[in-house]
Design an enzyme around this catalytic site. Structure first.
Site, short mmCIF file in Angstrom:
data_model
loop_
_atom_site.label_atom_id
_atom_site.label_comp_id
_atom_site.label_asym_id
_atom_site.label_seq_id
_atom_site.Cartn_x
_atom_site.Cartn_y
_atom_site.Cartn_z
N GLY A 48 23.98 -4.18 -41.05
CA GLY A 48 24.06 -3.08 -42.18
C GLY A 48 24.56 -3.78 -43.41
CB CYS A 49 27.07 -6.18 -44.34
SG CYS A 49 28.66 -4.91 -43.58
#
Length: 162
Positions: A48-49
């Site tokens: 996600g990052c």
């Protein structure tokens, strides 16, 4: 005392003084006179990052055209940021906050549930800060990294009158 744990729109953005991947210190004052997108994320090199950082990188020219800098903050050390930047050719500025000073000032270090267990951690959050250092908009708990950068860009365009 307020129940709010993050800087609300219309309030001054908390100051910070954090190193980038090369160890150069940056503070809120460095961005005076321009818009700042300050986003907090849990960890370098995670799915996600990485999605979020790549989307902010892809849209960076459009943010810059509106007079904004984009800065990501995590607990990761500068060396980890350097690897993250190199691996994914990121052009956003990443700052290191292992002491959690900025995380706490912005209220993003909170209790989270992961795999049924509660633990403290960084909650993905973003703050749009105007050229005078005031919070204009806050996303205190970003549900999905994908598409978030575009939503922030739209909010900046609206706030900047573009």
């Amino acid at each position: 005392m307020s129940d709010e744990i993050w800087p609300m729109p219309g309030r001054p953005a908390p100051d910070f003084r954090l190193p980038d991947a090369a160890g150069v210190l940056h503070s809120l004052a460095d961005f005076a006179g321009r818009w700042l997108v300050l986003y907090f994320y849990p960890k370098d090199l995670t799915s996600g990052c990485t999605t979020e950082a790549l989307e902010f990188t892809d849209l960076l020219p459009r943010f810059e055209a509106l007079g904004a800098a984009v800065v990501g903050v995590s607990r990761d050390k500068p060396a980890s940021h350097a690897k993250f930047i190199d691996k994914h050719a990121l052009s956003v500025l990443l700052l290191s906050d292992p002491e959690l000073a900025a995380h706490n000032a912005y209220g993003v270090w909170r209790m989270k549930k992961m795999c049924g267990k509660e633990c403290m951690g960084a909650v993905r959050s973003t703050f749009l800060i105007d050229p005078k250092g005031m919070v204009r908009q806050a996303w205190p708990k970003v549900a999905k990294a994908a598409g978030h950068a575009a939503a922030v860009l739209a909010a900046l365009a609206d706030a900047a009158g573009a």
